[in-house]
Structures are given as C-alpha cells and as structure tokens.
Design a protein around this motif. Structure first.
Motif, PDB file in Angstrom:
ATOM      1  N   GLU A   1      12.534 -20.484  -1.975  1.00 19.54           N
ATOM      2  CA  GLU A   1      13.235 -20.409  -0.686  1.00 19.54           C
ATOM      3  C   GLU A   1      12.515 -21.245   0.366  1.00 19.54           C
ATOM      4  OE1 GLU A   1      14.906 -15.806  -1.192  1.00 19.54           O
ATOM      5  OE2 GLU A   1      13.055 -16.215  -0.094  1.00 19.54           O
ATOM      6  N   HIS A   2      11.201 -21.135   0.399  1.00 12.42           N
ATOM      7  CA  HIS A   2      10.380 -21.841   1.389  1.00 12.42           C
ATOM      8  C   HIS A   2      10.543 -23.352   1.233  1.00 12.42           C
ATOM      9  CE1 HIS A   2       6.979 -21.359   4.253  1.00 12.42           C
ATOM     10  NE2 HIS A   2       6.722 -22.609   3.893  1.00 12.42           N
TER      11      HIS A   2
ATOM     12  N   TYR B   1      14.109 -24.537   2.428  1.00 13.81           N
ATOM     13  CA  TYR B   1      14.204 -24.683   3.882  1.00 13.81           C
ATOM     14  C   TYR B   1      13.469 -25.949   4.343  1.00 13.81           C
ATOM     15  CZ  TYR B   1      15.313 -19.664   3.552  1.00 13.81           C
ATOM     16  OH  TYR B   1      15.845 -18.453   3.221  1.00 13.81           O
TER      17      TYR B   1
ATOM     18  N   LEU C   1      13.360 -21.428  18.339  1.00 16.24           N
ATOM     19  CA  LEU C   1      14.058 -20.614  17.339  1.00 16.24           C
ATOM     20  C   LEU C   1      14.759 -19.431  17.999  1.00 16.24           C
ATOM     21  CD1 LEU C   1      14.695 -19.760  14.422  1.00 16.24           C
ATOM     22  CD2 LEU C   1      12.468 -18.624  14.365  1.00 16.24           C
TER      23      LEU C   1
ATOM     24  N   ILE D   1      20.773 -19.343   8.492  1.00 11.13           N
ATOM     25  CA  ILE D   1      19.847 -20.414   8.149  1.00 11.13           C
ATOM     26  C   ILE D   1      19.789 -21.492   9.226  1.00 11.13           C
ATOM     27  CG2 ILE D   1      21.521 -21.829   6.908  1.00 11.13           C
ATOM     28  CD1 ILE D   1      19.290 -22.440   4.888  1.00 11.13           C
TER      29      ILE D   1
ATOM     30  N   PRO E   1      16.472 -21.445  12.069  1.00 14.12           N
ATOM     31  CA  PRO E   1      15.199 -21.995  11.615  1.00 14.12           C
ATOM     32  C   PRO E   1      15.305 -23.445  11.185  1.00 14.12           C
ATOM     33  CG  PRO E   1      16.066 -20.446   9.997  1.00 14.12           C
ATOM     34  CD  PRO E   1      16.893 -20.304  11.223  1.00 14.12           C
ATOM     35  N   LEU E   2      16.457 -23.835  10.644  1.00  9.88           N
ATOM     36  CA  LEU E   2      16.618 -25.220  10.224  1.00  9.88           C
ATOM     37  C   LEU E   2      16.557 -26.165  11.417  1.00  9.88           C
ATOM     38  CD1 LEU E   2      17.158 -27.104   7.836  1.00  9.88           C
ATOM     39  CD2 LEU E   2      19.613 -26.830   8.261  1.00  9.88           C
TER      40      LEU E   2
ATOM     41  N   ALA F   1       7.535 -23.262   8.312  1.00  7.73           N
ATOM     42  CA  ALA F   1       8.732 -22.663   7.718  1.00  7.73           C
ATOM     43  C   ALA F   1       8.615 -21.148   7.578  1.00  7.73           C
ATOM     44  CB  ALA F   1       9.016 -23.281   6.344  1.00  7.73           C
TER      45      ALA F   1
ATOM     46  N   ALA G   1      11.163 -18.759   9.309  1.00  7.47           N
ATOM     47  CA  ALA G   1      12.462 -18.346   8.772  1.00  7.47           C
ATOM     48  C   ALA G   1      12.505 -16.839   8.577  1.00  7.47           C
ATOM     49  CB  ALA G   1      12.746 -19.069   7.452  1.00  7.47           C
TER      50      ALA G   1
ATOM     51  N   LEU H   1      15.371 -14.290   7.170  1.00 13.38           N
ATOM     52  CA  LEU H   1      15.581 -15.061   5.958  1.00 13.38           C
ATOM     53  C   LEU H   1      14.384 -14.915   5.027  1.00 13.38           C
ATOM     54  CD1 LEU H   1      17.213 -18.313   7.367  1.00 13.38           C
ATOM     55  CD2 LEU H   1      18.323 -16.286   6.451  1.00 13.38           C
TER      56      LEU H   1
ATOM     57  N   GLY I   1      11.589 -16.975   2.131  1.00 11.34           N
ATOM     58  CA  GLY I   1      10.458 -17.877   2.272  1.00 11.34           C
ATOM     59  C   GLY I   1       9.142 -17.133   2.224  1.00 11.34           C
TER      60      GLY I   1
END
Length: 232
Positions: A29-30, A33, A78, A89, A92-93, A161, A164, A169, A171
């Motif tokens: 996941e980390h 992202y 954020l 998502i 954080p993206l 990251a 997230a 989320l 990560g």
C-alpha cells in the motif's frame, strides 16, 4: 521491557508478517501511494523544468514556485484537502504530489540550463531542431541532475507517505498511528524502522539507476571537471 525488546517481540509475531495488517500488505500500500504521487508529480514538474531550462528563462518562476511549495506544511495541506474533498486516497495523494514537485522541477530546470552553450551551438550548427536539441543533446547531459531530483522526491514521498494513515488509509504509517493508539511502542518503533529501511532502499535503487543510465562520457566529463576544480 526495553524498546529494543518490544521491537523484537513485535517483529517475531506471526500477525506482523501475515494477514490484512501485515508488513507485506502495508508495504505494498505504501509503495502504491508513493508511486502514484511520484508519477503525477513527474508528469507535472519534469516537462515544465525541461521547457524553461531549454529556453534559459523562467528562473524566477521556477524558484519562486518551488520555494513556495516547500513552505507548505504537508500535514496542514492534507487536513485542508480532507476538509475540502473528504476522506479517501485523493487528499494524501495531493499532499504527496505537492511535496514531490519542487525537487523535480528545480533539478530538471537547472540540469538543462547548465548544459554547455558550446554543445548547444554545435547542435544548432548541424541543423538540429529545438526539440531535437532538447531530447537528444540537453536531456542526456542533464540526466544525472534530473534523476537526482526524482531521487530526492522519492525519498521525501516515501518518508512522508505515512500521512496516508492519518486519514484512515493503509500504508506503513498504520503501524505508527495504530501503535500510538494502542500504546504499542514496539509497533511504533518497528514501523518507523521499516519506513527508514524503505527510504534508504529507494535511495540505493536510484543511485544504481543513475549509474546505469548515465552516459560514460558524461560521467568522465564530470570527474575531469571535479579534478580540474580541485587543482585550481
């Protein structure tokens, strides 16, 4: 129990390595992202940097934009994006993309702008178009600096990251936030160690990549330039 013992105990648990909240799942996941953020930032920043560097113009715009973005606190940004767009998502993206843009933009710009004018003039003299000069002459020479910008962005994004997890989320940041919530300090420290190892691994990969794709002639020229500088 000391923190070292707590970390060892956490790493030795079966659930740490298997299941939906295990290290492999959180790592995947980390990296997802991080890759998405780097890809979007590269599409935005690198073409802009190459364009302005090729024109030898826009220094104030590039540096002002990069410095202004650097001044933005990632966590604060954020939070604002979450308020505006909700949980998901996207927040954080966006924050990670903003973090990755400055080093890519500045290094692409400076790398192309620093190409020796005599090389560019020679390319013009043999009838090369402006686009051909950028892609076949300036970019290969500037490639080490461009890759350095991507490397710096990748390290920053991989490290950041973890945010997230702040908005629910996945990560590697989940180990830190969940561990703090449960007062499981072995998990907090273990998650931090993994993030540091991943960041170092990313740096090693990009250093190897730069050595692999950089032309030997460019590398030799840089070494000779450094020797000449040291002897001056």
């Amino acid at each position: 129990m000391s923190i070292v013992e707590l970390v060892i105990q956490w790493f030795s648990q079966a659930t740490t390595w298997s299941g939906p909240e295990s290290i492999p799942i959180r790592l995947a996941e980390h990296l997802l992202y991080s890759f998405l953020a780097l890809a979007v930032a590269a599409v935005i920043a690198i073409p802009l940097g190459l364009y302005f560097g090729h024109l030898r113009k826009g220094e104030i715009f590039v540096l002002t934009t990069a410095n202004s973005i650097r001044a933005l606190p990632t966590l604060g940004l954020l939070t604002l994006v979450v308020i505006a767009s909700g949980i998901g998502i996207l927040p954080p993206l966006i924050a990670l993309v903003v973090l990755a843009v400055p080093p890519m933009l500045v290094n692409a710009f400076e790398g192309v702008r620093a190409v020796d004018h005599t090389i560019v003039d020679a390319a013009k003299g043999v009838g090369m178009t402006s686009r051909s000069i950028l892609w076949k002459v300036e970019l290969p020479v500037a490639l080490p600096l461009v890759l350095l910008g991507i490397r710096l962005a990748a390290i920053q994004v991989v490290s950041a990251a973890t945010i997230a997890a702040y908005v629910g989320l996945g990560g590697l940041g989940r180990f830190i936030f969940d561990g703090m919530g449960r007062r499981d300090f072995g998990q907090v420290a273990g998650g931090s160690i993994i993030i540091a190892i991943v960041a170092i691994g990313i740096e090693v990969v990009f250093i190897a990549l730069a050595a692999l794709v950089t032309s030997p002639g460019i590398t030799q020229r840089r070494v000779l330039g450094n020797l000449a500088f040291s002897n001056s």
